[in-house]
Scaffold this active site. Structure first.
Site, short mmCIF file in Angstrom:
data_model
loop_
_atom_site.label_atom_id
_atom_site.label_comp_id
_atom_site.label_asym_id
_atom_site.label_seq_id
_atom_site.Cartn_x
_atom_site.Cartn_y
_atom_site.Cartn_z
CG HIS A 96 -2.04 -1.14 0.87
ND1 HIS A 96 -3.31 -0.70 0.49
CD2 HIS A 96 -2.01 -2.55 1.28
CE1 HIS A 96 -4.10 -1.83 0.42
NE2 HIS A 96 -3.27 -2.92 0.78
CB THR A 97 4.54 1.83 -0.25
OG1 THR A 97 4.91 0.68 -0.96
CG2 THR A 97 4.49 1.96 1.17
CG ASP A 98 0.91 0.53 -5.40
OD1 ASP A 98 -0.01 0.90 -4.32
OD2 ASP A 98 0.81 -0.33 -6.40
CG ASP A 152 -0.57 -5.21 -8.16
OD1 ASP A 152 0.29 -5.30 -7.64
OD2 ASP A 152 -1.55 -5.46 -8.20
CE1 TYR A 211 -5.15 -1.67 -2.90
CE2 TYR A 211 -6.16 0.35 -3.92
CZ TYR A 211 -5.01 -0.30 -3.87
OH TYR A 211 -3.73 -0.24 -4.47
C1 GLA Z 1 -3.11 -4.28 -4.89
C2 GLA Z 1 -2.84 -2.94 -5.90
C3 GLA Z 1 -1.51 -2.55 -5.80
C4 GLA Z 1 -0.98 -2.35 -4.48
C5 GLA Z 1 -1.41 -3.66 -3.56
C6 GLA Z 1 -1.01 -3.10 -2.11
O1 GLA Z 1 -2.51 -5.32 -5.33
O2 GLA Z 1 -3.32 -3.27 -7.24
O3 GLA Z 1 -1.42 -1.47 -6.68
O4 GLA Z 1 -1.49 -1.27 -3.93
O5 GLA Z 1 -2.64 -3.83 -3.44
O6 GLA Z 1 0.37 -3.09 -1.90
#
Ligand code: GLA
Length: 396
Positions: free
Chosen positions: A40-42, A176, A225
């Site tokens: 959850h840093t992106d 991702d 989310y």
């Molecule tokens: C999901 C989202 C990513 C990222 C992760 C948590 O996979 O698609 O962009 O935020 O959660 O790190």
């Protein structure tokens, strides 16, 4: 591996059987990913540290003259079709096809002409497991609809992310899709989500990376989310009162956060503490990986998990059980949840000679406690997305 996995060699004949054709399709592959640390840093423009997996989505595609995109999802046994002329105005249907149509719509809005085609889609990335089956499908769709070499790899990752945000409706970050495009054998991708520049960090060969699938996916996922994204923005807004230059949590150091944290309401304060401390853990983890310091890498795994559990509040009972049980087992350096949260997989750093016992003990304990079987995946860092068909003899 999912029981419905198809090996790439089989996809050619599967395509020909399904579409009653002897056409020679092009075949593209886009991998899933497991994030080692930086959760959850992106979308807060911080750091992430994923590897691309050898579990991947494959698409066989060939032009057709019916004026449609006609698709078949091997793993689900489901068809979907849409007239090419309707793509730019298509609305989501809340099915797997949204990932491909979302990408097609992005391509069309960027001025690319989409050809009427048949697509045979087969993925062995387990869905809903936090290993990015969606990004694998988006990136494989972008490559197959576009053909190789028409867009820079970074643009493909961004386009997949936009499809997910605008069409599928999840306000995700870029990790991702980026990992699926830029994966490299034997190395993790240390990505700076603000500059969108990465460094490959070779992983010590002295630990196995094992993902353990809890087989649970709590419905809370998507709404929570979105809630976390908003809470991070609330934290940024509160911090701005102390420093106007702050635009994202990436701009906030741990020291500054500690000085001003009382001015942030309690929930956004906890979310910010996770993100800011997690960014530092990614940098520390990269340094530990370069030094092959497995105990330190394992310690950071567990610290990351506790931060997700208590500050970001995205874990769940099954996942906490997997982590707490794993870290008591011999040869386990560390364990943490990976991906968006509320279920899915843990990722574990395990001494190679302890993997069999780890599998047995953790699998047994989990089944005893929750009455369901966890799945175990031995994760090897694999190359990113690309075209495969050159490896197929023509006319085979
Ligand atoms: C999901 C989202 C990513 C990222 C992760 C948590 O996979 O698609 O962009 O935020 O959660 O790190």
């Amino acid at each position: 591996m999912s029981p419905l996995a198809i090996v790439p060699d089989e996809i050619l004949s599967a395509f020909q059987n399904r579409f009653h054709s002897d056409r020679q399709p092009d075949i593209y592959r886009a991998p899933g990913r497991v994030n080692l640390i930086g959760e959850h840093t992106d979308y807060n423009l911080g750091f992430v540290f994923p590897i691309a997996l050898d579990m991947a989505c494959h698409i066989a595609i060939a032009p057709a003259d019916h004026g449609k995109l006609r698709m078949y999802a091997h793993d689900l046994g489901e068809d979907f079709e849409i007239a090419v002329a309707d793509i730019s105005t298509a609305k989501p249907t809340s099915t797997w096809s949204d990932y491909t149509i979302g990408v097609a719509q992005q391509l069309s809005s960027r001025g690319f002409t989409l050809a009427s085609s048949d697509l045979y889609i087969a993925s062995d990335v387990p869905a809903g497991s936090g290993l990015s089956s969606s990004a694998a499908l988006e990136v494989a769709s972008a490559f197959s609809l576009l053909g190789s070499g028409k867009l820079e790899p970074l643009e493909i990752a961004k386009l997949g992310q936009r499809a997910e945000i605008e069409f599928v409706g999840v306000p995700c970050g870029i990790m991702d899709q980026y990992a699926s495009v830029f994966g490299r054998e034997g190395a993790a991708i240390q990505l700076d989500c603000r500059s969108l520049k990465h460094e490959y960090v070779p992983l010590p060969g002295t630990a196995s990376i094992i993902a353990v699938n809890s087989m649970v996916k709590h419905e809370l996922g998507t709404s929570a989310y979105r809630e976390r994204v908003n809470e991070c923005q609330q934290a940024v807004n509160a911090i701005k009162a102390a420093d106007k230059a702050v635009e994202s949590l990436r701009d906030v150091s741990l020291t500054f956060f500690e000085q001003i944290q009382d001015s942030i309401p309690a929930v956004p304060r906890r979310r910010a503490r996770h993100v800011i401390s997690e960014n530092q853990r990614v940098l520390d983890f990269a340094a530990a990986a370069k030094a092959a310091d497995l105990p330190e890498m394992g310690r950071l795994f567990v610290a990351s998990h506790r931060s997700m559990q208590y500050d970001y509040e995205i874990s769940c009972e099954e996942i906490d059980f997997l982590v707490d049980t794993a870290i008591k087992l011999p040869g386990v350096y560390g364990s943490r949840m990976t991906g968006g949260g509320f279920g899915g997989c843990t990722v574990n750093l395990v001494s190679p000679d302890a993997v069999d016992a780890f599998h047995k003990s953790l699998g047994h304990a989990y089944e005893k406690r929750f009455g369901k079987r966890a799945a175990f995946y031995d994760c090897k860092a694999a190359p990113g997305a690309g075209r495969l068909s050159n490896s197929f003899p023509k006319g085979a």
